[in-house]
Design a protein around this motif. Structure first.
Motif, PDB file in Angstrom:
ATOM      1  N   ARG A   1       5.673  -1.777   7.920  1.00 44.74           N
ATOM      2  CA  ARG A   1       5.673  -0.508   7.198  1.00 44.74           C
ATOM      3  C   ARG A   1       7.099  -0.042   6.966  1.00 44.74           C
ATOM      4  NH1 ARG A   1       2.312   3.174  11.133  1.00 44.74           N
ATOM      5  NH2 ARG A   1       2.308   4.537   9.320  1.00 44.74           N
ATOM      6  N   ASP A   2       7.290   0.641   5.844  1.00 42.38           N
ATOM      7  CA  ASP A   2       8.546   1.309   5.523  1.00 42.38           C
ATOM      8  C   ASP A   2       8.230   2.796   5.515  1.00 42.38           C
ATOM      9  OD1 ASP A   2      10.737   2.526   4.257  1.00 42.38           O
ATOM     10  OD2 ASP A   2      11.220   0.702   3.153  1.00 42.38           O
ATOM     11  N   ILE A   3       8.579   3.452   6.622  1.00 40.98           N
ATOM     12  CA  ILE A   3       8.213   4.855   6.766  1.00 40.98           C
ATOM     13  C   ILE A   3       8.874   5.715   5.706  1.00 40.98           C
ATOM     14  CG2 ILE A   3       8.365   6.848   8.298  1.00 40.98           C
ATOM     15  CD1 ILE A   3       8.090   4.893  10.639  1.00 40.98           C
TER      16      ILE A   3
ATOM     17  N   ARG B   1       4.346  11.004   2.059  1.00 46.02           N
ATOM     18  CA  ARG B   1       5.154  10.217   2.984  1.00 46.02           C
ATOM     19  C   ARG B   1       4.345   9.979   4.252  1.00 46.02           C
ATOM     20  NH1 ARG B   1      11.327  11.294   5.083  1.00 46.02           N
ATOM     21  NH2 ARG B   1      11.191  10.053   6.978  1.00 46.02           N
ATOM     22  N   THR B   2       4.183   8.713   4.565  1.00 41.31           N
ATOM     23  CA  THR B   2       3.365   8.342   5.710  1.00 41.31           C
ATOM     24  C   THR B   2       4.088   8.690   6.997  1.00 41.31           C
ATOM     25  OG1 THR B   2       2.439   6.527   4.435  1.00 41.31           O
ATOM     26  CG2 THR B   2       2.150   6.465   6.822  1.00 41.31           C
ATOM     27  N   SER B   3       3.424   9.439   7.814  1.00 34.18           N
ATOM     28  CA  SER B   3       4.002   9.776   9.100  1.00 34.18           C
ATOM     29  C   SER B   3       4.051   8.557   9.986  1.00 34.18           C
ATOM     30  CB  SER B   3       3.171  10.873   9.772  1.00 34.18           C
ATOM     31  OG  SER B   3       3.520  10.989  11.132  1.00 34.18           O
TER      32      SER B   3
ATOM     33  N   CYS C   1       0.866  -1.184   0.000  1.00 30.91           N
ATOM     34  CA  CYS C   1       0.000   0.000   0.000  1.00 30.91           C
ATOM     35  C   CYS C   1       0.898   1.228   0.000  1.00 30.91           C
ATOM     36  CB  CYS C   1      -0.906  -0.011   1.214  1.00 30.91           C
ATOM     37  SG  CYS C   1      -1.962   1.451   1.371  1.00 30.91           S
ATOM     38  N   ALA C   2       0.941   1.914  -1.114  1.00 31.92           N
ATOM     39  CA  ALA C   2       1.782   3.091  -1.249  1.00 31.92           C
ATOM     40  C   ALA C   2       0.961   4.346  -1.034  1.00 31.92           C
ATOM     41  CB  ALA C   2       2.427   3.115  -2.628  1.00 31.92           C
ATOM     42  N   SER C   3       1.536   5.296  -0.312  1.00 26.64           N
ATOM     43  CA  SER C   3       0.850   6.549  -0.027  1.00 26.64           C
ATOM     44  C   SER C   3       1.369   7.646  -0.941  1.00 26.64           C
ATOM     45  CB  SER C   3       1.080   6.935   1.429  1.00 26.64           C
ATOM     46  OG  SER C   3       0.578   8.231   1.688  1.00 26.64           O
TER      47      SER C   3
ATOM     48  N   GLY D   1       0.415   0.551  14.208  1.00 28.29           N
ATOM     49  CA  GLY D   1       0.333   1.891  14.753  1.00 28.29           C
ATOM     50  C   GLY D   1       1.653   2.330  15.338  1.00 28.29           C
ATOM     51  N   TRP D   2       1.550   3.247  16.286  1.00 30.13           N
ATOM     52  CA  TRP D   2       2.742   3.766  16.944  1.00 30.13           C
ATOM     53  C   TRP D   2       2.400   4.000  18.396  1.00 30.13           C
ATOM     54  CZ3 TRP D   2       7.565   3.731  15.513  1.00 30.13           C
ATOM     55  CH2 TRP D   2       8.495   4.451  16.262  1.00 30.13           C
ATOM     56  N   GLY D   3       3.186   3.437  19.257  1.00 32.30           N
ATOM     57  CA  GLY D   3       2.897   3.551  20.687  1.00 32.30           C
ATOM     58  C   GLY D   3       1.906   2.478  21.090  1.00 32.30           C
TER      59      GLY D   3
END
Length: 123
Positions: free
Chosen positions: A71-73, A26-28, A21-23, A51-53
């Protein structure tokens, strides 16, 4: 933000596929991302989220141990590695992006949606 899902296809039971899934932006690292799927005649259901956290990832019981979300940020891309595929995994798979960091399993928590990619698993 536009999301572009790819990587679907037709495979045999037991095979593997990796969805991407490409955004368009740039995905935060603070945004949760998820994968959902919809089989013919059925409602859209949660598959996995990252997610994060707090918990780093969550999975539907039906895919635990077989699917892995990552994910590859730097690339703004989220992946869904699907192993040991089963015929019941056949569906259109959608990626989704949230404005929040926390993982959510309900589709209503996601603001951005990709167009879907078809996964067909034959026995």
């Amino acid at each position: 933000v536009q999301l572009q899902a790819s990587g679907g296809g037709s495979v045999q039971a037991g095979d593997s596929l990796r969805l991407s899934c490409a955004s368009s932006k740039r995905t935060s690292s603070n945004n949760a991302m998820g994968w959902f799927r919809q089989a013919p005649g059925k409602e859209r259901e949660f598959v996995a989220a990252i997610g994060w956290g707090g918990p780093a990832a969550a999975y539907a019981d039906s895919v635990k141990g077989r699917f892995t979300i990552s994910r590859d940020i730097a690339k703004g891309t989220v992946y869904l590695q699907m192993n040991s595929l089963k015929p019941e995994d056949t569906a259109i798979y959608y990626c989704a992006g949230s404005r929040r960091a926390s993982i959510a399993m309900n589709a209503g928590a996601y603001t951005y949606w990709g167009q879907g990619t078809q996964v067909t698993v034959s026995s």
